[in-house]
Each structure stands twice: as C-alpha cells, then as structure tokens.
Design an enzyme around this catalytic site. Structure first.
Site, short mmCIF file in Angstrom:
data_model
loop_
_atom_site.label_atom_id
_atom_site.label_comp_id
_atom_site.label_asym_id
_atom_site.label_seq_id
_atom_site.Cartn_x
_atom_site.Cartn_y
_atom_site.Cartn_z
N LYS A 126 6.50 -3.42 19.68
CA LYS A 126 6.42 -3.40 18.21
C LYS A 126 6.22 -4.83 17.73
CE LYS A 126 6.76 -0.70 14.57
NZ LYS A 126 6.37 0.71 14.40
N ASP A 166 1.65 0.21 10.77
CA ASP A 166 3.01 0.62 10.40
C ASP A 166 3.13 0.30 8.91
OD1 ASP A 166 5.71 1.54 11.58
OD2 ASP A 166 6.32 -0.20 10.42
P1 NDP Z 1 3.37 2.83 4.39
O1 NDP Z 1 3.43 1.38 4.20
O2 NDP Z 1 2.06 3.53 4.32
O3 NDP Z 1 4.35 3.55 3.36
C1 NDP Z 1 5.72 3.26 3.31
C2 NDP Z 1 6.34 4.03 2.17
O4 NDP Z 1 7.75 3.84 2.20
C3 NDP Z 1 5.87 3.54 0.81
O5 NDP Z 1 5.94 4.59 -0.11
C4 NDP Z 1 6.91 2.46 0.50
O6 NDP Z 1 7.05 2.21 -0.89
C5 NDP Z 1 8.16 3.08 1.05
N1 NDP Z 1 9.09 2.04 1.47
C6 NDP Z 1 8.87 1.04 2.37
N2 NDP Z 1 9.94 0.25 2.48
C7 NDP Z 1 10.85 0.74 1.62
C8 NDP Z 1 12.16 0.37 1.27
N3 NDP Z 1 12.75 -0.70 1.84
N4 NDP Z 1 12.81 1.12 0.35
C9 NDP Z 1 12.22 2.21 -0.21
N5 NDP Z 1 10.98 2.61 0.08
C10 NDP Z 1 10.31 1.90 0.98
O7 NDP Z 1 4.10 3.10 5.79
P2 NDP Z 1 4.00 4.38 6.73
O8 NDP Z 1 3.90 5.60 5.91
O9 NDP Z 1 3.00 4.09 7.78
O10 NDP Z 1 5.43 4.31 7.46
C11 NDP Z 1 6.59 4.96 6.92
C12 NDP Z 1 7.64 5.08 8.01
O11 NDP Z 1 7.10 5.86 9.09
C13 NDP Z 1 8.10 3.78 8.67
O12 NDP Z 1 9.46 3.93 9.05
C14 NDP Z 1 7.24 3.69 9.91
O13 NDP Z 1 7.83 2.88 10.90
C15 NDP Z 1 7.20 5.14 10.31
N6 NDP Z 1 6.10 5.54 11.18
C16 NDP Z 1 4.80 5.36 10.81
C17 NDP Z 1 3.77 5.78 11.63
C18 NDP Z 1 2.35 5.71 11.23
O14 NDP Z 1 1.50 6.24 11.97
N7 NDP Z 1 2.01 5.14 10.09
C19 NDP Z 1 4.06 6.35 12.98
C20 NDP Z 1 5.44 6.57 13.23
C21 NDP Z 1 6.42 6.14 12.38
P3 NDP Z 1 6.33 0.90 -1.52
O15 NDP Z 1 4.88 1.23 -1.58
O16 NDP Z 1 6.97 0.74 -2.84
O17 NDP Z 1 6.66 -0.24 -0.58
#
Ligand code: NDP
Length: 444
Positions: A126, A166
């Site tokens: 990671k 991510d």
């Molecule tokens: P994105 O950046 O596309 O989206 C993240 C979302 O979560 C946004 O809506 C963001 O809001 C919100 N968010 C992020 N940080 C915080 C926080 N501290 N408090 C509240 N809301 C928060 O990321 P992904 O959708 O790719 O990833 C989401 C999760 O899934 C993570 O844990 C990631 O590690 C996991 N994941 C992702 C994969 C992938 O293929 N993308 C694969 C496996 C796991 P805002 O826009 O306001 O920041």
C-alpha cells in the site's frame, strides 16, 4: 503469555503512535488464534508471526511540487511493500491529508489477506501521500503526481509492485502517474492498475469494488436464507466504491436511501439517483449539497448521520472507523440484518463485536471489498497477454471470484468452529495460503 499476545504486545511497543496498524494486527491475530495454537511450536521456531507483521520493506520519500502561485510545496510519499509470498506487491495509493505511516501499514497489512482471499497471485502492499487533492487545479494534481512517481518509479514494476487507486487517487491521477513512469523508465508495462481504457485499463475496474461488494452481500444473504430484493440499504461515502455499490444494489432490486461525504449526508426516501450522483462526483467534482438540485424531495444534512436511518442493510464505503459502537446500536435497534464493509476497516472493533453478538451478518472489508483488487489482477493478466476482455467477461469473473471467496470464508469459519463469523473465516482463509507460501520459501 500466548505467542499471539506476545506478538501483539511487541507490535504495539515497537510501532508507537500507529493505532490503526495496532487495530488491524490485533483483529487479524486474534481471529487466527486457533490456527496459531495448533502450530505454535513451529511458528515460534520460524518467527512466523514476527515476519508477518513486519513489512518486507517501507519506503518514505519527499514529494516537492510547485503550486499555481509558483510556491514550492513539499509532501511526504510512502510505499509499504508488506508481503510478496504469493505474488508481486499489490495495493492502492491513498492521497489524503490524514495519511501517515501507521495508516499505510494498516492498509498494507490488511491487503495481504485480502489479496490472498481473491485466489489470485498477488502479494500485499500500500502507499500514498499526505497530499490533499481537494481544491487543487488540474495542473497542480499533475505536478504532484509527476513528482510522486519520479521517486516511486525506482521501486515498482509489472513483476515487482503494481500500485492502484484508493481514496483521492482515481483515473486522472493514475493517468498522470503512468505517463511519468513511462517517460522515466521507458517501459509501457502494466505497472499501475485502474488505467484508462485507451492505454491498458480493464473494463469493469471502475465498477469492481462496489459491484463485488454487492455480489458478496447477495451471496451472504442467500446462504443465510435471505434475499436482497426489496431491502432498504444505507450507504456511506460517495466516491468510487459507494457510487457503484449504490448502482449494483439497485440493479439487484434493493432501495438505497443515503450517501455521504466528509461534510454531510443525503437522505433520498425515493432511492438515490445514481446518474445524478455520478454527474456531481465524477464529472463536476462537486459536493453533495448539489444533490438537492437534482432531487428536490431529498434532504441534505451537515455532519455524520447515515446510520440513523432505518435500513435492512448497511454498507460503509467511506473510510476507516466511520461506524462506531453507538452507530451499531442504532442500526441494531432499527432492525439491520447485514453490514458489509466497502471501505477498509470502517467499523470499529467494538461496533463489529456488537453487531455480531446481535445476530447481524457481518462481512469484513478484506473479503467484501476484494473485488477491486481482484479486478486489478485481471487487468494485470490482460496487460500481460496484451489483450482486452469484454465488460461481460470481466464482470462474470468478478462475480465468480466473490462467490468463491464467500464460500471459502464461510467454510474456514465452520472448520474452526465459528460458523457465521466471517471475520474469523476471512482472516483464517487469507492467512492459510500466505503461511503455506512463506513456509515453502524458507526464512526470507
Ligand atoms: P474515494 O476517494 O473515491 O471516495 C471516498 C469517499 O469517502 C468520499 O465520499 C469521501 O468524502 C469520503 N471520505 C474520505 N475520507 C473521509 C473521512 N475522513 N471522513 C468522512 N468521509 C470521508 O475513495 P474510494 O471510494 O476509492 O475508497 C473508499 C474506501 O474504500 C477506502 O477505505 C478505500 O481504502 C476502500 N477501498 C477502495 C477500493 C477501490 O477500488 N477504490 C478497493 C478496496 C477498498 P470527500 O469527498 O468529502 O472526501
């Protein structure tokens, strides 16, 4: 003191100020106790757990870049190459101001077992940076990505370490990083996944994590005599995972009524409008406050709140530790039957325990969100054979992987006397394969 407890204590002592890493190690080691107890002498002799909890390598580097005012900014970049027993390191790059070495280690550690569960030959890693992409211009994003890759390119490659997206790293950032890698190394190879379709990306990779989450949730419900059709679902987040979780849940006949971002959340009693959500988040890169312009009947609330809405299924898809004990109590009071983690470790340890004790089906992230990395591995396969598969082919492989994955964790939980405990099942099933490979390869 048991071997497991000794190693947990040592991790906490030797890695101070890394609470998320401690939490991830504790969760995994706690649930593999039955396997460790059965093999304690051999594992101790080979320091197996000490090798498992120490990354093979961790790289920390400076990322200087010039902003639009001409000022020099400096961020910190990380890549943790945790375990390559079963394949090249594989795992995403997180760009978020909260990133530090402890968070990257927690994610890298979880990734080892998740990647093992997919059944594909990928090790765990990671990376990321404390860079905040929010509010940056396109040129600033490119400047950061190029500087980040100028250093990272020395340590990665199609057969050594293959990063992906991510939080904060989507198709745009992967594109800039790929371009810089190619320029510096002179290699057009599958060194990153999540690439655009015109230069080696895989169809269905964008959808994979969210879709995979729903394939696994659907299977878990079916195996427990329940049906997703007609169920009400609450989702947190509105990023890549959340958007495609909402889309697939609706395709399977469920009604999703919430999404959130780090400022607030939306409640749409008629069901989230995915097309509007995509337009706001993927095209215009706006905040969720805009959603009301598309759906006047919806509500927008500041702060945290999706878990307060009555639902049958909860899918946390934002970030770590976003579903706490009080939220778990509210969900149970409101009759939730299943929680499946789209994000990595979104449920705190005490909330997980409470849900499980109250009969809620609980699918941990390392199983439930493995569809993303599994499809990344399918992207690697396509890059190796220089072919592109159809959306249907990738999606059908993804579905098979998630169904098999559920069967494996269900089976492991039963074999060790914890039927229905998919946290134990996932950790044990993931661990067994990695340990087998580590043992076969000697003390390295
Ligand atoms: P994105 O950046 O596309 O989206 C993240 C979302 O979560 C946004 O809506 C963001 O809001 C919100 N968010 C992020 N940080 C915080 C926080 N501290 N408090 C509240 N809301 C928060 O990321 P992904 O959708 O790719 O990833 C989401 C999760 O899934 C993570 O844990 C990631 O590690 C996991 N994941 C992702 C994969 C992938 O293929 N993308 C694969 C496996 C796991 P805002 O826009 O306001 O920041």
């Amino acid at each position: 003191m048991s071997y497991v407890d000794e190693v947990i204590e040592r991790v906490e002592r030797e890695n101070p100020n890394e609470p998320e890493f401690h939490q991830a190690v504790r969760e995994v080691l706690d649930s593999i106790r039955p396997v460790v107890d059965a093999n304690e002498a051999a594992y101790r002799r080979d320091a197996l757990l000490e090798r498992l909890v120490n990354p093979e390598r961790q790289i920390k580097f400076r990322v200087p870049w010039i902003d639009d005012k001409g000022d020099v900014q400096v961020n910190t970049g990380y890549r943790v190459q945790f375990n390559s027993a079963i394949g090249p390191y594989k795992g995403g790059l997180r760009l978020h101001p909260s990133v530090n070495i402890g968070i990257i280690k927690f994610l890298g550690f979880e990734q080892i077992f998740k990647n093992s569960l997919t059944g594909l030959p990928i090790g765990g890693g990671k990376g990321g940076s404390d860079f905040n992409p929010k509010g940056k211009s396109d040129r600033e994003i490119m400047a950061f990505c190029q500087s980040f890759m100028s250093e990272l390119c020395k340590y990665i490659g199609a057969d050594t370490d293959v990063p992906a997206g991510d939080i904060g790293t989507g198709a745009r950032e992967i594109g800039y990083m790929f371009g810089q890698y190619k320029k510096l190394r002179g290699l057009f190879e599958g060194v990153l996944t999540g690439k655009g379709l015109s230069y080696g990306g895989s169809l269905a990779r964008t959808e994979a994590t969210g879709y995979g989450l729903l394939y696994l949730t659907d299977e878990m419900l079916k195996k427990n005599g329940k049906d997703i059709k007609g169920k009400t679902v609450v989702v947190s987040g509105s990023g890549n995972v959340a958007i495609y979780a909402v889309e697939k849940a609706q395709q399977l006949g469920a009604k999703v009524v919430t999404v959130s971002d780090s400022n607030g959340w939306v409640y749409d009693p008629d069901g989230i409008d995915v097309a509007a959500l995509k337009e706001i988040k993927e095209v215009k890169r706006q905040r969720l406050t805009e959603y009301k312009n598309y759906r006047p009947n919806s509500e927008y609330h500041e702060g945290k709140g999706v878990w307060s809405i009555k639902a049958d299924i909860a899918l946390p898809c934002a970030t770590q530790n976003e579903l706490e004990l009080d939220d778990a109590k509210t969900l149970v009071k409101n009759g939730v039957i299943a929680v499946a983690e789209g994000a990595n470790m979104p449920t705190t340890a005490d909330a997980t325990k409470y849900l499980q004790e109250n009969g809620v089906l609980f699918a941990p992230g390392k199983a439930a969100n493995a569809g993303g990395v599994a499809t990344s591995a399918l992207e690697m396969s396509q890059n190796s054979e220089r072919l592109s598969w159809s959306f249907e082919k990738v999606d059908s492989k993804l579905k098979d992987i998630m169904v098999n994955l559920f069967d494996n964790i269900d089976d492991a939980a039963k074999r060790y006397g914890f039927p229905g405990n998919y946290v134990v099942g996932a950790n044990i099933a993931g661990f067994e394969k990695v340990v087998d490979a580590m043992n076969a390869q000697g003390i390295v």
